[in-house]
Design an enzyme around this catalytic site. Structure first.
Site, PDB file in Angstrom:
ATOM      1  N   LYS A   1       0.836  -1.198   0.000  1.00 29.65           N
ATOM      2  CA  LYS A   1       0.000   0.000   0.000  1.00 29.65           C
ATOM      3  C   LYS A   1       0.875   1.253   0.000  1.00 29.65           C
ATOM      4  O   LYS A   1       2.079   1.198   0.246  1.00 29.65           O
ATOM      5  CB  LYS A   1      -0.932  -0.016   1.206  1.00 29.65           C
ATOM      6  CG  LYS A   1      -0.222  -0.021   2.549  1.00 29.65           C
ATOM      7  CD  LYS A   1      -1.214  -0.115   3.698  1.00 29.65           C
ATOM      8  CE  LYS A   1      -0.480  -0.105   5.040  1.00 29.65           C
ATOM      9  NZ  LYS A   1      -1.422  -0.148   6.185  1.00 29.65           N
TER      10      LYS A   1
ATOM     11  N   TYR B   1      15.925  30.271   8.950  1.00 26.04           N
ATOM     12  CA  TYR B   1      14.779  31.063   9.376  1.00 26.04           C
ATOM     13  C   TYR B   1      14.718  31.204  10.887  1.00 26.04           C
ATOM     14  O   TYR B   1      14.965  30.257  11.634  1.00 26.04           O
ATOM     15  CB  TYR B   1      13.475  30.417   8.906  1.00 26.04           C
ATOM     16  CG  TYR B   1      13.122  30.666   7.463  1.00 26.04           C
ATOM     17  CD1 TYR B   1      13.039  31.957   6.960  1.00 26.04           C
ATOM     18  CD2 TYR B   1      12.841  29.599   6.619  1.00 26.04           C
ATOM     19  CE1 TYR B   1      12.701  32.187   5.640  1.00 26.04           C
ATOM     20  CE2 TYR B   1      12.495  29.816   5.291  1.00 26.04           C
ATOM     21  CZ  TYR B   1      12.420  31.113   4.802  1.00 26.04           C
ATOM     22  OH  TYR B   1      12.087  31.335   3.490  1.00 26.04           O
TER      23      TYR B   1
END
Length: 386
Positions: A49, A267
């Site tokens: 999956k 940042y």
């Protein structure tokens, strides 16, 4: 105008890709054979999956089929339809079951729905009343409180003599919620509940264990096991070393830059340098599935002082510093010898040298999430199985 004929022949995209992923299909096949052996007398399926846990359904599915897998589990019908071309005579189970309007994709691709609720069961009874006998599987909840009929509902269904003769499940399955913790007493409790269900549906194959449950021993194996994360080199049991690594993710270093004492990185200026430093700016970020939670600072996960992720380059591990951004991550390579790493070199994010599980823990998550989060920008190379 520029004469485009003057450009050199194109280089293989993998050799110059900003981010790249190597998938070792031989390791994948070997891991499946390992889990099949550990499954004892039970057959081993293969769970593919989520695009084979992010590594590519077509390549991984065909490799597992060639290795000997003849039972597969996918999450949704579309995955099953794709897989059918690569596993022509395999049983393909769809874990999310079936809903109105999906009949054609199931019938045309010979997919087996895993019925997981009273609503799906009722719909399926109507389908087989119209179209005749068709295989299905039945999922029973033994304590997870996720998908599946309640234990009492499943036992009542088994005893219901009025159920249509055309209702013929080929598999009864459940799922352990704490299989990765062998000491958990809930494993034994779920086992006992599932034994009741298996006995009630006498003559129908049963499946309880995914990767972790296989390691709990023969009592948990029943007729069919469902290895998933273990096939792809991820950790399935706490404290137990995984099987062979299958995926290696790398990012290209764009720039090496010098930075001074007291300067900040990335940042928010959350990392301040305490020494003259050399920084490697790599072309990978959270848009590529290299999660922001792997950052070296500036996120809640680092409040307790735990380190962020590490990369591996020039034979050494190097830390992520500052915040990971959308497209870029900064590594501190100060401790490497001068000239040991250059722009254009690749840094390993996880693989042979940085274990998938270790990388995931640095981000407060698990290997499943790192693999299935791999972004579309990874150039892929598949090392074929023999």
């Amino acid at each position: 105008m520029t004469d485009h004929d003057e450009f050199p022949d194109l280089i293989d995209d993998f050799d110059i890709a900003p981010v790249r992923l190597t998938v070792d299909l031989q390791a994948l096949a070997d891991n499946w054979r390992d889990m099949a052996q550990r499954s004892g007398s039970a057959r081993a399926a293969a769970v593919v999956k989520a695009d084979a846990y992010g590594l590519g359904l077509e390549d991984c599915g065909s490799t597992l089929y060639e290795a000997g897998a003849r039972d597969f589990f996918v999450a949704v019908a579309q995955e099953g339809a794709t897989l059918r071309a690569y596993a022509p005579d395999a049983r393909i189970f769809v874990l999310s079951g079936i809903w109105p309007g999906q009949e054609r994709i199931f019938f045309e691709n010979d997919l087996v729905p895993v019925l997981a609720s009273e609503e799906q069961l009722a719909f399926w009874m109507a389908v087989i009343a119209e179209h005749g006998d068709y295989p299905c599987a039945l999922q029973v909840d033994t304590g997870f409180n996720r998908l599946g009929l309640a234990l009492e509902e499943a036992l009542a269904l088994a005893e219901d003599v009025s159920r249509p003769a055309s209702f013929s499940p080929v598999l009864i399955l459940s799922h352990l919620h704490s299989g990765d913790t062998p000491s958990s007493p809930t494993n034994a409790a779920q086992l006992e509940s599932f034994r009741q269900v298996s006995a009630a549906f006498e003559g129908i194959e049963s499946s309880l264990s995914a990767s972790a449950g296989i390691f709990l021993g023969p009592d948990f194996h029943f007729d069919l096991t469902r290895p998933g994360i273990a096939l792809y080199g991820g950790e399935s049991v706490s404290g137990m070393a995984p099987l062979r690594p299958v995926a290696t993710a790398e990012a290209r270093i764009i720039q090496i830059r010098d930075a001074g004492i007291g300067e900040t990185v990335s940042y928010g200026a959350t990392h301040r340098l305490t020494r003259q430093s050399r920084l490697a700016v790599a072309s990978v970020g959270y848009a590529d599935g290299y999660l922001r939670s792997l950052s070296g600072s500036g996120i809640p996960l680092r409040a307790d002082g735990s380190p962020g992720a590490f990369g591996f380059v020039a034979g050494q591990s190097v830390p992520v510093i500052g915040r990971i951004t959308m497209d870029l991550t900064i590594f501190d390579v100060t401790d490497l010898p001068e000239g040991a790493v250059r722009p254009g070199d690749y840094i390993e994010l996880f693989g042979e040298n940085i274990a998938l599980g270790d990388a995931a823990r640095a981000g407060g998550t698990i290997g499943y999430e790192l693999l299935t989060s791999l972004g579309l920008r990874h150039e892929r190379r598949y090392l074929q199985a023999e």
